[in-house]
Scaffold this motif. Sequence first.
Motif, PDB file in Angstrom:
ATOM      1  N   GLY A   1       0.811  -1.208   0.000  1.00 29.76           N
ATOM      2  CA  GLY A   1       0.000   0.000   0.000  1.00 29.76           C
ATOM      3  C   GLY A   1       0.846   1.261   0.000  1.00 29.76           C
ATOM      4  N   ILE A   2       1.927   1.253   0.774  1.00 36.10           N
ATOM      5  CA  ILE A   2       2.825   2.411   0.819  1.00 36.10           C
ATOM      6  C   ILE A   2       3.508   2.618  -0.536  1.00 36.10           C
ATOM      7  N   ILE A   3       4.008   1.538  -1.111  1.00 34.36           N
ATOM      8  CA  ILE A   3       4.664   1.633  -2.417  1.00 34.36           C
ATOM      9  C   ILE A   3       3.706   2.182  -3.467  1.00 34.36           C
ATOM     10  N   ASP A   4       2.474   1.676  -3.472  1.00 30.84           N
ATOM     11  CA  ASP A   4       1.494   2.134  -4.453  1.00 30.84           C
ATOM     12  C   ASP A   4       1.242   3.628  -4.308  1.00 30.84           C
ATOM     13  N   GLN A   5       1.105   4.108  -3.082  1.00 26.63           N
ATOM     14  CA  GLN A   5       0.812   5.525  -2.869  1.00 26.63           C
ATOM     15  C   GLN A   5       2.011   6.429  -3.161  1.00 26.63           C
ATOM     16  N   LEU A   6       3.207   5.891  -3.069  1.00 25.92           N
ATOM     17  CA  LEU A   6       4.404   6.704  -3.329  1.00 25.92           C
ATOM     18  C   LEU A   6       4.874   6.599  -4.779  1.00 25.92           C
ATOM     19  N   THR A   7       4.146   5.858  -5.593  1.00 27.03           N
ATOM     20  CA  THR A   7       4.541   5.623  -6.977  1.00 27.03           C
ATOM     21  C   THR A   7       3.440   6.081  -7.919  1.00 27.03           C
ATOM     22  N   GLU A   8       3.808   6.789  -8.964  1.00 26.93           N
ATOM     23  CA  GLU A   8       2.816   7.208  -9.965  1.00 26.93           C
ATOM     24  C   GLU A   8       2.248   5.993 -10.685  1.00 26.93           C
ATOM     25  N   GLY A   9       1.001   6.104 -11.108  1.00 28.70           N
ATOM     26  CA  GLY A   9       0.363   5.015 -11.836  1.00 28.70           C
ATOM     27  C   GLY A   9      -0.466   4.146 -10.910  1.00 28.70           C
ATOM     28  N   GLN A  10      -1.194   3.210 -11.501  1.00 31.46           N
ATOM     29  CA  GLN A  10      -2.089   2.332 -10.766  1.00 31.46           C
ATOM     30  C   GLN A  10      -1.483   0.928 -10.699  1.00 31.46           C
ATOM     31  N   MET A  11      -0.843   0.615  -9.598  1.00 28.62           N
ATOM     32  CA  MET A  11      -0.121  -0.647  -9.485  1.00 28.62           C
ATOM     33  C   MET A  11      -1.040  -1.848  -9.669  1.00 28.62           C
ATOM     34  N   THR A  12      -2.258  -1.794  -9.134  1.00 27.90           N
ATOM     35  CA  THR A  12      -3.164  -2.945  -9.192  1.00 27.90           C
ATOM     36  C   THR A  12      -3.922  -3.033 -10.515  1.00 27.90           C
ATOM     37  N   GLY A  13      -3.891  -1.982 -11.318  1.00 19.77           N
ATOM     38  CA  GLY A  13      -4.699  -1.956 -12.537  1.00 19.77           C
ATOM     39  C   GLY A  13      -6.186  -2.033 -12.235  1.00 19.77           C
ATOM     40  N   GLY A  14      -6.577  -1.636 -11.020  1.00 21.62           N
ATOM     41  CA  GLY A  14      -7.976  -1.685 -10.626  1.00 21.62           C
ATOM     42  C   GLY A  14      -8.450  -3.046 -10.165  1.00 21.62           C
ATOM     43  N   LYS A  15      -7.545  -4.018 -10.065  1.00 20.68           N
ATOM     44  CA  LYS A  15      -7.933  -5.380  -9.685  1.00 20.68           C
ATOM     45  C   LYS A  15      -7.928  -5.546  -8.164  1.00 20.68           C
ATOM     46  N   HIS A  16      -8.533  -6.655  -7.725  1.00 18.01           N
ATOM     47  CA  HIS A  16      -8.732  -6.905  -6.292  1.00 18.01           C
ATOM     48  C   HIS A  16      -7.759  -7.983  -5.809  1.00 18.01           C
ATOM     49  N   PHE A  17      -6.762  -7.550  -5.042  1.00 21.09           N
ATOM     50  CA  PHE A  17      -5.770  -8.442  -4.454  1.00 21.09           C
ATOM     51  C   PHE A  17      -5.991  -8.522  -2.943  1.00 21.09           C
ATOM     52  N   ALA A  18      -5.620  -9.640  -2.377  1.00 18.82           N
ATOM     53  CA  ALA A  18      -5.562  -9.794  -0.923  1.00 18.82           C
ATOM     54  C   ALA A  18      -4.287 -10.565  -0.612  1.00 18.82           C
ATOM     55  N   GLY A  19      -3.911 -10.592   0.647  1.00 20.55           N
ATOM     56  CA  GLY A  19      -2.700 -11.333   0.979  1.00 20.55           C
ATOM     57  C   GLY A  19      -2.362 -11.234   2.439  1.00 20.55           C
ATOM     58  N   THR A  20      -1.229 -11.809   2.796  1.00 23.09           N
ATOM     59  CA  THR A  20      -0.778 -11.829   4.175  1.00 23.09           C
ATOM     60  C   THR A  20       0.713 -12.110   4.199  1.00 23.09           C
ATOM     61  N   GLY A  21       1.329 -11.910   5.338  1.00 23.12           N
ATOM     62  CA  GLY A  21       2.762 -12.192   5.477  1.00 23.12           C
ATOM     63  C   GLY A  21       3.443 -11.145   6.325  1.00 23.12           C
ATOM     64  N   THR A  22       4.354 -11.578   7.179  1.00 26.45           N
ATOM     65  CA  THR A  22       5.197 -10.619   7.886  1.00 26.45           C
ATOM     66  C   THR A  22       6.198 -10.023   6.897  1.00 26.45           C
ATOM     67  N   ILE A  23       6.814  -8.946   7.292  1.00 29.02           N
ATOM     68  CA  ILE A  23       7.809  -8.318   6.419  1.00 29.02           C
ATOM     69  C   ILE A  23       8.978  -7.873   7.277  1.00 29.02           C
ATOM     70  N   ASP A  24      10.180  -7.971   6.734  1.00 26.10           N
ATOM     71  CA  ASP A  24      11.350  -7.422   7.414  1.00 26.10           C
ATOM     72  C   ASP A  24      11.844  -6.224   6.619  1.00 26.10           C
ATOM     73  N   SER A  25      12.727  -5.453   7.230  1.00 23.91           N
ATOM     74  CA  SER A  25      13.150  -4.215   6.591  1.00 23.91           C
ATOM     75  C   SER A  25      13.869  -4.453   5.272  1.00 23.91           C
TER      76      SER A  25
END
Length: 349
Positions: free
Chosen positions: A251-275
Motif C-alpha cells: 500500500g505504501i509503495i502504491d501511494q508513493l509511486t505514480e500510476g495504478q499498481m493494481t490496474g484496478g484489480k482486487h488483491f488480498a494477501g498476508t505475510g510478515t515483512i522485514d526491513s
Amino acid sequence: MRESRFNLQSLSAVGAFGLSALALVLPVNFVTESPGPTFNTLGEFNDTPLLSIEGATSYPASGRLDMTTVQVAGGPNSSVSALEVFAAWLEDSSATLPSDLVYAPSLTSDQVSAQNSADMTNSQELAQAAALSYLQIDYQESLTVSGTAEAGPSAGILQEGDVLEAIDGQKVKTYQELTDLVNASAGREVSIDLLRDGQQQTLKVSPTYNEQDQRYVLGLYLSRSFDFPMTVTYGLEEVGGPSAGLMFSLGIIDQLTEGQMTGGKHFAGTGTIDSDGRVGAIGGIEQKMWGAVNSGASYFLAPADNCDAVIGNVPKGLTVIKVATLSDAVAAVEGIGKGQNPASFPTCS
C-alpha cells in the motif's frame, strides 16, 4: 408399579438429556479460528484512510490491496462451548485447536492484547522500512541492546542500552545486515563497535551456533528504532499481530509511486515483512484465503514458507501466488494489473 418405573425412567432420560445439553454449552479448552474481515490498505475504515502519508508526494491508487485477518475465539480472550467447537470443526473454512497449542496456559487476555498491539506497531514500522528500501529511499535504523541471553556469548560483555554500530569495522545499518555479518563469522571472534552512554567502545564477542535458528548468534535481545524521512499514519486500531506487514508495504509503495499498481484489480494477501523485504510465514493461512474469497478478491499473495498449508486448501475462484520477498509481490501485482497472465507467476503447487 409399572407406571412408577416408567416415570423414573422418563425422569432419568430427561435428566441425561439435560446434562448432555448442558455439556454442549459449557466452555471447553479449545480455540476456534475462522475467516475474519479484510481491510483495503488503499481505502478507508470508519471514514479514515488505512494509510496516509505526510512529508512526501503521494499519488491516487485504485483497486484493492486487502490485508486479511483471522477471527479467534477461545483461549484467554473469550470462551467457546463444545457446540461451537463442533460447528467450527464441520466448517471447511474454520479450524479447531486445543487452547494450549495456541496460548501458554498462564497468558491473560491483557497480555495477549498487549502483545498483539506491539506486534502490529512493529509490523507497521517494518512495512515502511521495507517499502522505502524497495523504493531506494534512505532512512535510519538503530539497533539497541535490550538484554542478553543467560550464559550466551554476549552475557557480561554487552549491556542494555548499547547501540550497535559495526561488526569487524563494517557499518551495520539494518538488523538483517547484523545477522548476516555475525553468521558469516562461523563462530570466529568478532569486534563490535558500539555506543555506550554516549561513548564509543569496541568489544569482542565469539558467536555461538543456535540449532533452532541454524545460524551463529550473539545471544542478544534487540530493539529496533527507525528515523524515516516521512510519516505514515495507520488508521486501523482494531486489529493486532504482525501478519499485515506485506500488504502495508504494498500500500505504501502504491501511494508513493505514480500510476495504478493494481490496474484496478482486487488483491488480498498476508505475510510478515522485514526491513530488507523478506516475507515471513504467518498463522491461519487457510482462514485468510477464505476471508479473501468472502471479500471478493481474485488474487491472494501467500508467503512461500506457508505453501505446505496452502496446497490442497485453496478456495474455488481464488488464484494464489507464492511470494518470498516484497519484490516478488510487487512484480505479481504490477504484472497482473497490466494484464499479464496470473499463471506466469509462482504458485505453491
